[in-house]
Design a protein around this motif. Structure first.
Motif, PDB file in Angstrom:
ATOM      1  N   LYS A  24       0.823  -1.206   0.000  1.00 15.46           N
ATOM      2  CA  LYS A  24       0.000   0.000   0.000  1.00 15.46           C
ATOM      3  C   LYS A  24       0.858   1.259   0.000  1.00 15.46           C
ATOM      4  O   LYS A  24       0.629   2.188  -0.783  1.00 15.46           O
ATOM      5  CB  LYS A  24      -0.919  -0.011   1.225  1.00 15.46           C
ATOM      6  CG  LYS A  24      -1.913   1.142   1.290  1.00 15.46           C
ATOM      7  CD  LYS A  24      -2.840   0.978   2.488  1.00 15.46           C
ATOM      8  CE  LYS A  24      -3.844   2.111   2.548  1.00 15.46           C
ATOM      9  NZ  LYS A  24      -4.767   1.946   3.715  1.00 15.46           N
ATOM     10  N   GLN A  25       1.879   1.273   0.838  1.00 19.80           N
ATOM     11  CA  GLN A  25       2.730   2.460   0.921  1.00 19.80           C
ATOM     12  C   GLN A  25       3.572   2.641  -0.336  1.00 19.80           C
ATOM     13  O   GLN A  25       3.795   3.764  -0.788  1.00 19.80           O
ATOM     14  CB  GLN A  25       3.617   2.374   2.155  1.00 19.80           C
ATOM     15  CG  GLN A  25       2.842   2.504   3.457  1.00 19.80           C
ATOM     16  CD  GLN A  25       3.722   2.893   4.633  1.00 19.80           C
ATOM     17  OE1 GLN A  25       4.858   3.307   4.468  1.00 19.80           O
ATOM     18  NE2 GLN A  25       3.202   2.750   5.830  1.00 19.80           N
ATOM     19  N   LEU A  26       4.046   1.548  -0.913  1.00 22.97           N
ATOM     20  CA  LEU A  26       4.829   1.655  -2.143  1.00 22.97           C
ATOM     21  C   LEU A  26       3.975   2.201  -3.287  1.00 22.97           C
ATOM     22  O   LEU A  26       4.418   3.052  -4.064  1.00 22.97           O
ATOM     23  CB  LEU A  26       5.406   0.295  -2.527  1.00 22.97           C
ATOM     24  CG  LEU A  26       6.620  -0.167  -1.714  1.00 22.97           C
ATOM     25  CD1 LEU A  26       6.898  -1.641  -1.959  1.00 22.97           C
ATOM     26  CD2 LEU A  26       7.851   0.675  -2.051  1.00 22.97           C
ATOM     27  N   LEU A  86      12.485  -5.985  -3.676  1.00 20.56           N
ATOM     28  CA  LEU A  86      11.958  -7.270  -3.223  1.00 20.56           C
ATOM     29  C   LEU A  86      11.724  -7.203  -1.725  1.00 20.56           C
ATOM     30  O   LEU A  86      12.615  -6.803  -0.967  1.00 20.56           O
ATOM     31  CB  LEU A  86      12.946  -8.403  -3.532  1.00 20.56           C
ATOM     32  CG  LEU A  86      12.622  -9.770  -2.898  1.00 20.56           C
ATOM     33  CD1 LEU A  86      11.311 -10.341  -3.445  1.00 20.56           C
ATOM     34  CD2 LEU A  86      13.773 -10.761  -3.113  1.00 20.56           C
ATOM     35  N   VAL A  87      10.526  -7.604  -1.307  1.00 26.04           N
ATOM     36  CA  VAL A  87      10.218  -7.710   0.117  1.00 26.04           C
ATOM     37  C   VAL A  87       9.779  -9.145   0.388  1.00 26.04           C
ATOM     38  O   VAL A  87       8.785  -9.621  -0.172  1.00 26.04           O
ATOM     39  CB  VAL A  87       9.092  -6.738   0.539  1.00 26.04           C
ATOM     40  CG1 VAL A  87       8.768  -6.908   2.034  1.00 26.04           C
ATOM     41  CG2 VAL A  87       9.492  -5.299   0.250  1.00 26.04           C
ATOM     42  N   PRO A 221       0.711  -3.447  11.445  1.00 20.47           N
ATOM     43  CA  PRO A 221       1.457  -3.664  10.204  1.00 20.47           C
ATOM     44  C   PRO A 221       2.098  -2.398   9.650  1.00 20.47           C
ATOM     45  O   PRO A 221       3.224  -2.443   9.137  1.00 20.47           O
ATOM     46  CB  PRO A 221       0.400  -4.223   9.250  1.00 20.47           C
ATOM     47  CG  PRO A 221      -0.542  -4.959  10.145  1.00 20.47           C
ATOM     48  CD  PRO A 221      -0.612  -4.103  11.398  1.00 20.47           C
ATOM     49  N   VAL A 222       1.423  -1.267   9.782  1.00 19.63           N
ATOM     50  CA  VAL A 222       1.969  -0.018   9.258  1.00 19.63           C
ATOM     51  C   VAL A 222       3.244   0.389   9.988  1.00 19.63           C
ATOM     52  O   VAL A 222       4.129   1.028   9.394  1.00 19.63           O
ATOM     53  CB  VAL A 222       0.913   1.113   9.310  1.00 19.63           C
ATOM     54  CG1 VAL A 222       0.601   1.510  10.753  1.00 19.63           C
ATOM     55  CG2 VAL A 222       1.364   2.321   8.503  1.00 19.63           C
ATOM     56  N   ILE A 228      10.229  -0.667   6.629  1.00 23.92           N
ATOM     57  CA  ILE A 228      10.576  -1.332   5.367  1.00 23.92           C
ATOM     58  C   ILE A 228      10.691  -0.298   4.260  1.00 23.92           C
ATOM     59  O   ILE A 228      11.626  -0.340   3.444  1.00 23.92           O
ATOM     60  CB  ILE A 228       9.524  -2.395   5.009  1.00 23.92           C
ATOM     61  CG1 ILE A 228       9.552  -3.543   6.026  1.00 23.92           C
ATOM     62  CG2 ILE A 228       9.757  -2.936   3.590  1.00 23.92           C
ATOM     63  CD1 ILE A 228       8.430  -4.545   5.867  1.00 23.92           C
ATOM     64  N   LEU A 229       9.732   0.626   4.234  1.00 20.81           N
ATOM     65  CA  LEU A 229       9.746   1.648   3.187  1.00 20.81           C
ATOM     66  C   LEU A 229      11.014   2.494   3.266  1.00 20.81           C
ATOM     67  O   LEU A 229      11.614   2.821   2.246  1.00 20.81           O
ATOM     68  CB  LEU A 229       8.506   2.540   3.310  1.00 20.81           C
ATOM     69  CG  LEU A 229       7.903   2.970   1.970  1.00 20.81           C
ATOM     70  CD1 LEU A 229       7.286   1.786   1.258  1.00 20.81           C
ATOM     71  CD2 LEU A 229       6.905   4.081   2.129  1.00 20.81           C
ATOM     72  N   PHE A 230      11.425   2.844   4.475  1.00 18.27           N
ATOM     73  CA  PHE A 230      12.664   3.607   4.627  1.00 18.27           C
ATOM     74  C   PHE A 230      13.852   2.827   4.078  1.00 18.27           C
ATOM     75  O   PHE A 230      14.689   3.372   3.344  1.00 18.27           O
ATOM     76  CB  PHE A 230      12.902   3.955   6.103  1.00 18.27           C
ATOM     77  CG  PHE A 230      14.284   4.479   6.377  1.00 18.27           C
ATOM     78  CD1 PHE A 230      14.677   5.731   5.904  1.00 18.27           C
ATOM     79  CD2 PHE A 230      15.205   3.720   7.085  1.00 18.27           C
ATOM     80  CE1 PHE A 230      15.964   6.202   6.140  1.00 18.27           C
ATOM     81  CE2 PHE A 230      16.490   4.193   7.321  1.00 18.27           C
ATOM     82  CZ  PHE A 230      16.871   5.440   6.847  1.00 18.27           C
ATOM     83  N   LEU A 231      13.940   1.535   4.406  1.00 20.74           N
ATOM     84  CA  LEU A 231      15.070   0.723   3.952  1.00 20.74           C
ATOM     85  C   LEU A 231      15.060   0.526   2.438  1.00 20.74           C
ATOM     86  O   LEU A 231      16.114   0.312   1.829  1.00 20.74           O
ATOM     87  CB  LEU A 231      15.058  -0.629   4.670  1.00 20.74           C
ATOM     88  CG  LEU A 231      15.398  -0.584   6.166  1.00 20.74           C
ATOM     89  CD1 LEU A 231      15.169  -1.942   6.804  1.00 20.74           C
ATOM     90  CD2 LEU A 231      16.830  -0.117   6.395  1.00 20.74           C
ATOM     91  N   LEU A 232      13.887   0.596   1.826  1.00 20.89           N
ATOM     92  CA  LEU A 232      13.796   0.490   0.375  1.00 20.89           C
ATOM     93  C   LEU A 232      14.091   1.811  -0.329  1.00 20.89           C
ATOM     94  O   LEU A 232      14.439   1.819  -1.512  1.00 20.89           O
ATOM     95  CB  LEU A 232      12.393   0.026  -0.040  1.00 20.89           C
ATOM     96  CG  LEU A 232      11.985  -1.404   0.311  1.00 20.89           C
ATOM     97  CD1 LEU A 232      10.518  -1.625  -0.058  1.00 20.89           C
ATOM     98  CD2 LEU A 232      12.870  -2.424  -0.397  1.00 20.89           C
ATOM     99  N   SER A 233      13.955   2.900   0.385  1.00 24.49           N
ATOM    100  CA  SER A 233      14.014   4.221  -0.231  1.00 24.49           C
ATOM    101  C   SER A 233      15.436   4.701  -0.496  1.00 24.49           C
ATOM    102  O   SER A 233      16.410   4.162   0.037  1.00 24.49           O
ATOM    103  CB  SER A 233      13.304   5.241   0.670  1.00 24.49           C
ATOM    104  OG  SER A 233      14.100   5.530   1.807  1.00 24.49           O
TER     105      SER A 233
END
Length: 255
Positions: A24-26, A86-87, A221-222, A228-233
């Protein structure tokens, strides 16, 4: 947070819980998403709901069926899609005392790790054909600390392996412009507990763990998706090989 405007995020176990929250966030950040899940009904529902936010597709697969995993892995390697993100969010959790564990219990955890290994390998081959990428694994606090109320020897063994996997890949793949990190959540309100708690009782049962967390509540979950979003960014471009505690303070000490 900023993301490349090319490539797709592949989320293994993205139809519910932390994987769904991350998807959702991505999508809200403008990243196209492909989610992989076992339950076709849940997958269809997730894709339908998420499609309002952006470009999302779904693939149904039984991660415990090695042949199906290998077929998907081949498709990923050969795909014209660049899986930039990839998550690995698929999980299973059912506390069982050590002496009562059966071979089937053990295989439930470690066969899932095998699927994670094979699909991650395929995604890395895909990333190498393009210009790199970014991987985040969902590990666990249980891999770092034993909790007597939830005996989890096989689960913790598998998750500790996932943590080691994360660090080894970070070292191996740094020269390939691929970063690899993990998050280690404590108790989070997700459907994973349905394996041993009736769904109608999950919320109340997990609430008993609020005080176990120094912050005073279990996670949502959020909460994990945010990390996770930070680590992907792009903002975490100098971070690789880390196992980030996202646990309400549990690993800081005893409460």
């Amino acid at each position: 947070m900023t993301f490349s405007n090319t490539g797709t995020a592949l989320i293994i176990g993205g139809s519910s819980g932390m994987g769904y929250a991350t998807a959702k966030q991505l999508l809200q950040a403008g990243v196209a998403v492909e989610i992989v899940a076992n339950n076709q009904h849940k997958l269809d529902s997730a894709v339908s709901a998420l499609s309002e936010l952006g470009t999302v597709t779904g693939k149904q697969i039984n991660l415990y069926d090695t042949q199906s995993v290998m077929t998907l892995a081949k498709q990923i390697v050969e795909s014209s899609t660049h899986y930039r993100y990839l998550v690995n969010a698929a999980g299973y959790f059912s506390p069982t005392s050590f002496v009562d564990h059966t071979l089937a219990d053990y295989d439930k955890y470690h066969d899932l790790n095998k699927a994670t290994f094979l699909l991650t390998q395929a995604v890395v081959k895909n990333m190498n054909r393009f210009d790199g990428g970014n991987i985040v694994n969902i590990g666990s606090m249980w891999a770092k600390q034993a909790i007597k109320a939830t005996p989890s020897s096989a689960y913790s063994m598998a998750k500790a392996g996932l943590h080691a996997f994360t660090q080894h890949l970070a070292m191996e793949l740094a020269d390939n412009n691929i970063r690899v990190n993990a998050v280690a959540p404590a108790v989070v309100q997700t459907p994973i507990y349905g394996a041993f708690i009736p769904p109608a009782e999950i919320k109340q049962a997990l609430a008993s763990f609020n005080d176990f967390h120094p912050i005073g509540r279990i996670g949502e979950p959020v909460d994990v998706a945010n990390s996770i979003l930070f680590l992907l960014s792009d903002e975490s471009s100098w971070i690789t090989g880390t196992i980030m505690d996202v646990d309400g303070g549990v690993m800081a000490g005893r409460n």
